[in-house]
Design an enzyme around this catalytic site. Structure first.
Site, PDB file in Angstrom:
ATOM      1  N   HIS A 138      38.982  45.047  39.607  1.00  0.00           N
ATOM      2  CA  HIS A 138      40.442  44.914  40.142  1.00  0.00           C
ATOM      3  C   HIS A 138      40.764  43.459  40.019  1.00  0.00           C
ATOM      4  O   HIS A 138      42.069  43.192  39.756  1.00  0.00           O
ATOM      5  CB  HIS A 138      40.323  45.360  41.777  1.00  0.00           C
ATOM      6  CG  HIS A 138      41.738  45.066  42.504  1.00  0.00           C
ATOM      7  ND1 HIS A 138      42.391  46.016  42.913  1.00  0.00           N
ATOM      8  CD2 HIS A 138      42.034  43.903  42.989  1.00  0.00           C
ATOM      9  CE1 HIS A 138      43.476  45.414  43.314  1.00  0.00           C
ATOM     10  NE2 HIS A 138      43.293  44.319  43.686  1.00  0.00           N
ATOM     11  N   GLU A 139      40.198  42.476  40.394  1.00  0.00           N
ATOM     12  CA  GLU A 139      40.085  41.035  40.260  1.00  0.00           C
ATOM     13  C   GLU A 139      40.715  40.636  38.741  1.00  0.00           C
ATOM     14  O   GLU A 139      41.363  40.102  38.393  1.00  0.00           O
ATOM     15  CB  GLU A 139      39.186  40.124  40.933  1.00  0.00           C
ATOM     16  CG  GLU A 139      39.286  40.476  42.450  1.00  0.00           C
ATOM     17  CD  GLU A 139      40.646  40.207  42.949  1.00  0.00           C
ATOM     18  OE1 GLU A 139      41.325  39.315  42.557  1.00  0.00           O
ATOM     19  OE2 GLU A 139      40.931  40.719  44.190  1.00  0.00           O
ATOM     20  N   HIS A 142      44.087  41.742  37.732  1.00  0.00           N
ATOM     21  CA  HIS A 142      45.089  40.740  38.053  1.00  0.00           C
ATOM     22  C   HIS A 142      45.309  39.520  37.429  1.00  0.00           C
ATOM     23  O   HIS A 142      46.397  39.354  36.937  1.00  0.00           O
ATOM     24  CB  HIS A 142      44.754  40.221  39.348  1.00  0.00           C
ATOM     25  CG  HIS A 142      45.026  40.952  40.838  1.00  0.00           C
ATOM     26  ND1 HIS A 142      46.286  41.564  40.925  1.00  0.00           N
ATOM     27  CD2 HIS A 142      44.372  41.146  41.952  1.00  0.00           C
ATOM     28  CE1 HIS A 142      46.340  42.187  42.079  1.00  0.00           C
ATOM     29  NE2 HIS A 142      45.229  42.168  42.705  1.00  0.00           N
ATOM     30  N   GLU A 194      49.509  45.373  42.912  1.00  0.00           N
ATOM     31  CA  GLU A 194      48.032  45.952  43.338  1.00  0.00           C
ATOM     32  C   GLU A 194      47.921  47.506  42.840  1.00  0.00           C
ATOM     33  O   GLU A 194      46.584  47.551  42.723  1.00  0.00           O
ATOM     34  CB  GLU A 194      48.143  45.866  44.886  1.00  0.00           C
ATOM     35  CG  GLU A 194      48.405  44.784  45.656  1.00  0.00           C
ATOM     36  CD  GLU A 194      46.873  43.858  45.507  1.00  0.00           C
ATOM     37  OE1 GLU A 194      45.925  44.525  45.127  1.00  0.00           O
ATOM     38  OE2 GLU A 194      46.666  42.607  45.809  1.00  0.00           O
ATOM     39  N   ASP A 198      44.504  48.355  40.793  1.00  0.00           N
ATOM     40  CA  ASP A 198      43.679  49.509  40.843  1.00  0.00           C
ATOM     41  C   ASP A 198      43.678  50.524  39.814  1.00  0.00           C
ATOM     42  O   ASP A 198      42.510  50.853  39.464  1.00  0.00           O
ATOM     43  CB  ASP A 198      44.292  50.286  42.182  1.00  0.00           C
ATOM     44  CG  ASP A 198      44.135  49.648  43.606  1.00  0.00           C
ATOM     45  OD1 ASP A 198      43.179  48.946  43.742  1.00  0.00           O
ATOM     46  OD2 ASP A 198      44.834  50.116  44.535  1.00  0.00           O
TER      47      ASP A 198
END
Length: 277
Positions: A138-139, A142, A194, A198
């Site tokens: 997930h990070e 980003h 977000e 995901d």
């Protein structure tokens, strides 16, 4: 009044930057990937300095054998995700992960250019390697989707970041990096960003052919149960958790037809053991 000649030149440069970002499929991002790298490097140096001063940064080149062992196992998990074949900037960004020794903070965050930070509180909280891989994926998303720099544009304004991109404000990049060192962990992404992170985590984990591709969902299930208390985890303050988040991740996994079988927890267990968690 700005002379027309200079205004025209500025417009041409600005147009070129927008055109460049659009060609890279990064709508609305004025920064080039090289600017991401430059900004991220300075941010990471400042973040390192901040937590080093507090005695909380576990250095990857530490002489402590247990810290070295922890990084060996953490990097194995991270590299499985990075080598999934799905990370767009795999060969462009730095992709380093560092551990912040704060056992009370349940969080992780990403800086531009592929600098990932994870708190020992998060590692301690989890009990499944697939779930940690899901958070890391997930990070990574980003950074890889350039959400971090896009959010900085919103928070700090296009004019300032544009002056950095054009090379007309040599001190601004360092100034922004210094300011972000204290606030990056609180960087709030849009709900769209977000959701994309995901969804992308499912793609990354599926590409590993190792981890359960809905690993992030398992993390959010546990996080939701923790959030029912009076002191919700830090992660929820920076990563809004709508009710359908787990369902969305599981739905993405079903649509992609990727494996949801749990991977062995060998590296995760050794990571926790090395950190005495």
């Amino acid at each position: 009044m700005i002379p027309f000649k200079n205004l025209s030149r500025g417009f041409v440069i600005l147009f070129s930057l927008f055109a460049f970002s659009s060609c890279e499929d990064n709508e609305g991002v004025i920064f080039s990937t090289q600017d991401d790298i430059r900004l991220g490097e300075q941010v990471s140096q400042q973040v390192d300095s901040t937590y080093r001063a507090k005695g909380q940064l576990l250095e990857p080149n530490s002489s402590n054998a247990n810290v070295q062992k922890a990084y060996t196992h953490l990097n194995r998990i991270v590299n499985r995700v990075l080598n999934s074949g799905e990370v767009k900037y795999r060969n462009d960004f730095a992709w380093t992960v560092k551990i912040i020794d704060d056992r009370e903070t349940l969080n992780a965050f990403a800086a531009p250019g592929g600098y990932i930070y994870v708190y020992t509180g998060l590692i301690k909280f989890l009990d499944d390697e697939d779930h940690l891989a899901g958070v890391l994926a997930h990070e990574i998303a980003h950074a890889d989707k350039r959400h971090s720099v896009r959010q900085l544009q919103r928070d700090y304004g296009i004019a300032l970041l544009l002056s950095v991109a054009l090379g007309n404000n040599p001190g601004a990049l360092q100034q922004i990096a210094a300011q972000l060192a204290g606030t990056l962990a609180g960087l709030r992404f849009s709900r769209e960003a977000e959701t994309e992170a995901d969804n992308t985590s499912v793609l990354y984990l599926g590409g590993t052919k190792y981890y359960s591709c809905d690993g992030a969902a398992g993390f959010f299930v546990k996080l939701n149960s923790q959030a029912q208390g009076s002191n919700p985890p830090e992660f929820l303050s920076t990563h809004p958790n709508p009710d359908n988040r787990v369902e969305n991740i599981q739905q993405q996994a079903q649509q992609q037809g990727c494996s949801t079988d749990n991977a062995p927890d060998n590296d995760f267990n050794e990571l926790k053991k090395s950190l005495n968690l």
